[in-house]
Design a protein around this motif. Structure first.
Motif, PDB file in Angstrom:
ATOM      1  N   LEU A 178       0.828  -1.207   0.000  1.00 30.97           N
ATOM      2  CA  LEU A 178       0.000   0.000   0.000  1.00 30.97           C
ATOM      3  C   LEU A 178       0.865   1.261   0.000  1.00 30.97           C
ATOM      4  CD1 LEU A 178      -2.732   1.445   0.252  1.00 30.97           C
ATOM      5  CD2 LEU A 178      -2.563   1.151   2.728  1.00 30.97           C
ATOM      6  N   VAL A 179       1.879   1.288   0.844  1.00 33.06           N
ATOM      7  CA  VAL A 179       2.757   2.461   0.908  1.00 33.06           C
ATOM      8  C   VAL A 179       3.495   2.643  -0.422  1.00 33.06           C
ATOM      9  CG1 VAL A 179       4.755   3.456   2.067  1.00 33.06           C
ATOM     10  CG2 VAL A 179       3.012   2.259   3.402  1.00 33.06           C
ATOM     11  N   THR A 180       3.971   1.556  -0.997  1.00 32.60           N
ATOM     12  CA  THR A 180       4.673   1.637  -2.285  1.00 32.60           C
ATOM     13  C   THR A 180       3.751   2.121  -3.388  1.00 32.60           C
ATOM     14  OG1 THR A 180       6.027  -0.243  -1.567  1.00 32.60           O
ATOM     15  CG2 THR A 180       6.108   0.338  -3.887  1.00 32.60           C
ATOM     16  N   LYS A 181       2.544   1.594  -3.412  1.00 37.16           N
ATOM     17  CA  LYS A 181       1.576   2.007  -4.430  1.00 37.16           C
ATOM     18  C   LYS A 181       1.206   3.474  -4.266  1.00 37.16           C
ATOM     19  CE  LYS A 181      -1.104   0.057  -7.688  1.00 37.16           C
ATOM     20  NZ  LYS A 181      -0.660  -0.952  -8.663  1.00 37.16           N
ATOM     21  N   PHE A 182       1.072   3.915  -3.045  1.00 36.58           N
ATOM     22  CA  PHE A 182       0.674   5.292  -2.764  1.00 36.58           C
ATOM     23  C   PHE A 182       1.702   6.281  -3.310  1.00 36.58           C
ATOM     24  CE2 PHE A 182       0.687   8.976   0.108  1.00 36.58           C
ATOM     25  CZ  PHE A 182      -0.625   9.390  -0.017  1.00 36.58           C
ATOM     26  N   PHE A 183       2.956   6.125  -2.940  1.00 37.24           N
ATOM     27  CA  PHE A 183       3.982   7.068  -3.370  1.00 37.24           C
ATOM     28  C   PHE A 183       4.364   6.857  -4.835  1.00 37.24           C
ATOM     29  CE2 PHE A 183       4.583   7.187   1.245  1.00 37.24           C
ATOM     30  CZ  PHE A 183       4.607   8.556   1.457  1.00 37.24           C
ATOM     31  N   GLY A 184       4.341   5.618  -5.293  1.00 34.80           N
ATOM     32  CA  GLY A 184       4.620   5.377  -6.709  1.00 34.80           C
ATOM     33  C   GLY A 184       3.600   6.035  -7.608  1.00 34.80           C
ATOM     34  N   LEU A 185       2.316   5.982  -7.202  1.00 31.30           N
ATOM     35  CA  LEU A 185       1.262   6.627  -7.995  1.00 31.30           C
ATOM     36  C   LEU A 185       1.411   8.138  -7.976  1.00 31.30           C
ATOM     37  CD1 LEU A 185      -1.383   6.362  -9.610  1.00 31.30           C
ATOM     38  CD2 LEU A 185      -2.607   6.425  -7.428  1.00 31.30           C
ATOM     39  N   ILE A 186       1.776   8.704  -6.835  1.00 29.62           N
ATOM     40  CA  ILE A 186       1.937  10.158  -6.730  1.00 29.62           C
ATOM     41  C   ILE A 186       3.036  10.643  -7.666  1.00 29.62           C
ATOM     42  CG2 ILE A 186       2.717  11.987  -5.185  1.00 29.62           C
ATOM     43  CD1 ILE A 186       1.222  10.543  -2.936  1.00 29.62           C
ATOM     44  N   PHE A 187       4.187   9.998  -7.639  1.00 29.68           N
ATOM     45  CA  PHE A 187       5.295  10.436  -8.496  1.00 29.68           C
ATOM     46  C   PHE A 187       5.013  10.160  -9.975  1.00 29.68           C
ATOM     47  CE2 PHE A 187       7.791  10.084  -4.483  1.00 29.68           C
ATOM     48  CZ  PHE A 187       8.253  11.395  -4.453  1.00 29.68           C
ATOM     49  N   SER A 188       4.296   9.087 -10.271  1.00 23.91           N
ATOM     50  CA  SER A 188       3.969   8.796 -11.675  1.00 23.91           C
ATOM     51  C   SER A 188       3.028   9.842 -12.247  1.00 23.91           C
ATOM     52  CB  SER A 188       3.346   7.403 -11.780  1.00 23.91           C
ATOM     53  OG  SER A 188       4.257   6.400 -11.395  1.00 23.91           O
ATOM     54  N   LEU A 189       1.969  10.169 -11.496  1.00 21.21           N
ATOM     55  CA  LEU A 189       1.040  11.194 -11.974  1.00 21.21           C
ATOM     56  C   LEU A 189       1.678  12.572 -11.957  1.00 21.21           C
ATOM     57  CD1 LEU A 189      -2.246  10.029 -10.195  1.00 21.21           C
ATOM     58  CD2 LEU A 189      -1.647   9.752 -12.600  1.00 21.21           C
ATOM     59  N   GLY A 190       2.570  12.824 -10.974  1.00 21.25           N
ATOM     60  CA  GLY A 190       3.239  14.121 -10.910  1.00 21.25           C
ATOM     61  C   GLY A 190       4.195  14.358 -12.052  1.00 21.25           C
ATOM     62  N   SER A 191       4.680  13.280 -12.670  1.00 16.23           N
ATOM     63  CA  SER A 191       5.595  13.443 -13.802  1.00 16.23           C
ATOM     64  C   SER A 191       4.883  13.921 -15.062  1.00 16.23           C
ATOM     65  CB  SER A 191       6.301  12.113 -14.093  1.00 16.23           C
ATOM     66  OG  SER A 191       5.370  11.146 -14.539  1.00 16.23           O
ATOM     67  N   GLY A 192       3.572  13.776 -15.111  1.00 14.30           N
ATOM     68  CA  GLY A 192       2.820  14.270 -16.257  1.00 14.30           C
ATOM     69  C   GLY A 192       2.537  13.248 -17.332  1.00 14.30           C
ATOM     70  N   ILE A 193       2.940  11.997 -17.146  1.00 15.23           N
ATOM     71  CA  ILE A 193       2.651  10.994 -18.174  1.00 15.23           C
ATOM     72  C   ILE A 193       1.161  10.655 -18.146  1.00 15.23           C
ATOM     73  CG2 ILE A 193       4.976  10.036 -18.127  1.00 15.23           C
ATOM     74  CD1 ILE A 193       3.894   7.754 -16.430  1.00 15.23           C
ATOM     75  N   PRO A 194       0.563  10.381 -19.278  1.00 15.30           N
ATOM     76  CA  PRO A 194      -0.887  10.152 -19.345  1.00 15.30           C
ATOM     77  C   PRO A 194      -1.268   8.738 -18.904  1.00 15.30           C
ATOM     78  CG  PRO A 194       0.058  10.003 -21.530  1.00 15.30           C
ATOM     79  CD  PRO A 194       1.188  10.387 -20.622  1.00 15.30           C
ATOM     80  N   ILE A 195      -1.316   8.522 -17.621  1.00 16.73           N
ATOM     81  CA  ILE A 195      -1.761   7.237 -17.076  1.00 16.73           C
ATOM     82  C   ILE A 195      -2.974   7.481 -16.188  1.00 16.73           C
ATOM     83  CG2 ILE A 195       0.535   6.201 -17.171  1.00 16.73           C
ATOM     84  CD1 ILE A 195       0.745   6.710 -14.163  1.00 16.73           C
ATOM     85  N   GLY A 196      -3.787   6.458 -16.037  1.00 18.11           N
ATOM     86  CA  GLY A 196      -4.971   6.571 -15.197  1.00 18.11           C
ATOM     87  C   GLY A 196      -4.694   6.114 -13.777  1.00 18.11           C
ATOM     88  N   LYS A 197      -5.625   6.403 -12.896  1.00 20.74           N
ATOM     89  CA  LYS A 197      -5.486   6.019 -11.494  1.00 20.74           C
ATOM     90  C   LYS A 197      -6.586   5.058 -11.053  1.00 20.74           C
ATOM     91  CE  LYS A 197      -7.903  10.275 -10.257  1.00 20.74           C
ATOM     92  NZ  LYS A 197      -7.855  11.527  -9.478  1.00 20.74           N
ATOM     93  N   GLU A 198      -7.391   4.580 -11.983  1.00 22.99           N
ATOM     94  CA  GLU A 198      -8.483   3.672 -11.617  1.00 22.99           C
ATOM     95  C   GLU A 198      -7.954   2.361 -11.042  1.00 22.99           C
ATOM     96  OE1 GLU A 198     -12.155   1.259 -13.791  1.00 22.99           O
ATOM     97  OE2 GLU A 198     -10.883   2.628 -14.923  1.00 22.99           O
ATOM     98  N   GLY A 199      -7.014   1.719 -11.755  1.00 19.49           N
ATOM     99  CA  GLY A 199      -6.455   0.463 -11.272  1.00 19.49           C
ATOM    100  C   GLY A 199      -5.736   0.600  -9.947  1.00 19.49           C
ATOM    101  N   PRO A 200      -4.823   1.596  -9.797  1.00 18.18           N
ATOM    102  CA  PRO A 200      -4.181   1.770  -8.487  1.00 18.18           C
ATOM    103  C   PRO A 200      -5.159   2.066  -7.356  1.00 18.18           C
ATOM    104  CG  PRO A 200      -2.916   2.882 -10.185  1.00 18.18           C
ATOM    105  CD  PRO A 200      -4.164   2.405 -10.833  1.00 18.18           C
ATOM    106  N   PHE A 201      -6.225   2.821  -7.625  1.00 13.26           N
ATOM    107  CA  PHE A 201      -7.212   3.101  -6.578  1.00 13.26           C
ATOM    108  C   PHE A 201      -7.937   1.819  -6.160  1.00 13.26           C
ATOM    109  CE2 PHE A 201      -8.346   7.791  -6.052  1.00 13.26           C
ATOM    110  CZ  PHE A 201      -7.032   8.181  -6.208  1.00 13.26           C
ATOM    111  N   VAL A 202      -8.250   0.966  -7.130  1.00 18.26           N
ATOM    112  CA  VAL A 202      -8.892  -0.316  -6.806  1.00 18.26           C
ATOM    113  C   VAL A 202      -7.951  -1.173  -5.964  1.00 18.26           C
ATOM    114  CG1 VAL A 202      -9.684  -2.484  -7.822  1.00 18.26           C
ATOM    115  CG2 VAL A 202     -10.453  -0.310  -8.778  1.00 18.26           C
ATOM    116  N   HIS A 203      -6.684  -1.206  -6.343  1.00 18.06           N
ATOM    117  CA  HIS A 203      -5.693  -1.986  -5.596  1.00 18.06           C
ATOM    118  C   HIS A 203      -5.541  -1.461  -4.175  1.00 18.06           C
ATOM    119  CE1 HIS A 203      -1.334  -3.734  -5.465  1.00 18.06           C
ATOM    120  NE2 HIS A 203      -2.151  -4.325  -4.626  1.00 18.06           N
ATOM    121  N   MET A 204      -5.388  -0.151  -4.011  1.00 14.60           N
ATOM    122  CA  MET A 204      -5.229   0.423  -2.676  1.00 14.60           C
ATOM    123  C   MET A 204      -6.476   0.215  -1.823  1.00 14.60           C
ATOM    124  SD  MET A 204      -2.999   3.930  -3.127  1.00 14.60           S
ATOM    125  CE  MET A 204      -4.138   4.712  -4.250  1.00 14.60           C
TER     126      MET A 204
END
Length: 382
Positions: free
Chosen positions: A191-217
């Motif tokens: 959970l901690v890894t997914k949380f910070f990994g998702l933040i930095f991935s979305l913060g980088s500006g690449i066009p990825i969604g957050k639906e799957g990570p939200f379901v996982h978390m």
């Protein structure tokens, strides 16, 4: 009601004198039959009641009467009240701690989703402020550099802390809800890894969604809450923990899109093989708590930022057909993009670009390419 007789009237024999005419004999026989029939009706009546036909009653001539609008309304109201009573009975009979647990899952996921969005917005604003030196080429280089830094941090966190946090999470949740045991996938470390990994991935500006990570978390939060002392009976019941994880899927989608009904439907889609109908209310209940807390947090943060404005009414007219054409074009572009993405995935699998040693190079190429292509267009800067 209509009255009928179960007994056939008996005919009585009468001796007639030879002088009586045939007409008098027929009249007297008719009088006797009517009188006997009335006696029989009073003795053994058979009642046909409308309760036997709840949706269509019977008229006196034995024909069904048609439904009136008031009858349709009463029938629908009665059935709705019966269904509501049955649902309330199930709620009362079930363990009340289940509903407390579902509310906690929804509230925790709402805070988690709000924290992710707030930190992503902070990273993107910080990058925009830093990459504002007045030099176009310098701003472009800083923009790409910080995007690359954030995405490399995301890849490093996933590689070093927990490998199971990589990817979307939805395929693994399908397997888990289907009965497959995936080790170290629903742990606090993931959970901690997914949380910070998702933040930095979305913060980088690449066009990825957050639906799957939200379901996982959300599934991790549900599993970890079930390990607490008041809810430990859930983790020891395989059937019940699968139900709660299915609810967590709906909660994750609700936190991502703000759609509780869509979250419930998506939970059905994810389970895909067998879905317990009684679980629908649990999914909607948990999703409703998520939306309530999530929207409250957003409203508190945005107080005083907006003012009410009066907008003029617009008449589309022929312009509406242009919007239809734009929709068709966007649909064709989306279909082409999906085809290209499929080929891209085949390329990644062929050359095994997801290996840890090749992951950083692959990530660097992707983020630099996107930065170089998207920065010249202001609307594409994320």
């Amino acid at each position: 009601t209509r009255l009928t007789s179960n007994r056939t009237p008996c005919r009585r024999s009468h001796r007639m004198s030879s002088g009586d005419s045939e007409e008098k004999m027929a009249d007297s026989l008719k009088h006797v039959l009517i009188q006997d029939g009335e006696d029989d009706l009073e003795e053994t009546p058979t009642i046909i009641r409308d309760e036997e036909f709840p949706e269509m009653g019977m008229t006196l001539d034995g024909k069904r009467r048609s439904l009136m609008p008031s009858d349709v309304g009463m029938i629908c109201l009665n059935r709705f009240l019966e269904a509501l009573k049955a649902c309330w009975t199930k709620v009362i009979e079930s363990n009340p701690m289940n509903w407390v647990y579902l509310a906690l899952v929804g509230v925790c996921m709402a805070f988690t989703g709000y924290a992710v969005e707030s930190m992503v917005l902070f990273l993107q604003r910080s990058r925009a402020q830093i990459a504002d030196t007045g030099s176009y080429v310098g701003d472009w280089a800083l923009w790409v550099l910080f995007s690359l830094l954030f995405l490399l941090l995301s890849a490093a966190i996933t590689h070093i802390v927990q490998e199971n946090a990589a990817g979307s999470g939805i395929p693994e949740m399908k397997s888990i809800l289907g009965g497959v045991v995936v080790s170290k996938y629903l742990t606090l470390r993931t959970l901690v890894t997914k949380f910070f990994g998702l933040i930095f991935s979305l913060g980088s500006g690449i066009p990825i969604g957050k639906e799957g990570p939200f379901v996982h978390m959300s599934a991790i939060i549900a599993t970890q809450l079930a390990s607490l002392t008041p809810f430990r009976y859930i983790i020891h019941n395989p059937y019940l923990i699968r139900q709660m994880q299915s609810v967590a899927v709906a909660v994750g989608v609700a936190a991502c899109f703000g759609a509780p009904v869509g979250g419930v439907l998506f939970s059905i889609e994810v389970t895909c093989t067998v879905f317990n109908v009684s679980n629908l209310w649990k999914c909607f209940y948990g999703s409703a708590w998520t939306i309530l807390v999530y929207r409250t947090l957003h409203e508190i943060a945005s107080l005083g930022k907006y003012e009410f404005t009066d907008l003029d009414q617009e008449e589309f007219g022929p312009v509406l057909f242009l919007f239809i054409i734009i929709g068709i074009i966007c649909g064709l572009v989306a279909a082409g993009f999906l085809s290209m993405f499929t080929e891209w995935q085949k390329l990644i699998t062929k050359y095994n670009l997801q290996r840890p040693k090749r992951r950083y190079g692959f990530v660097s190429v992707v983020v630099v390419s996107l930065g170089l292509l998207a920065y010249p267009f202001y609307s594409l800067r994320i």
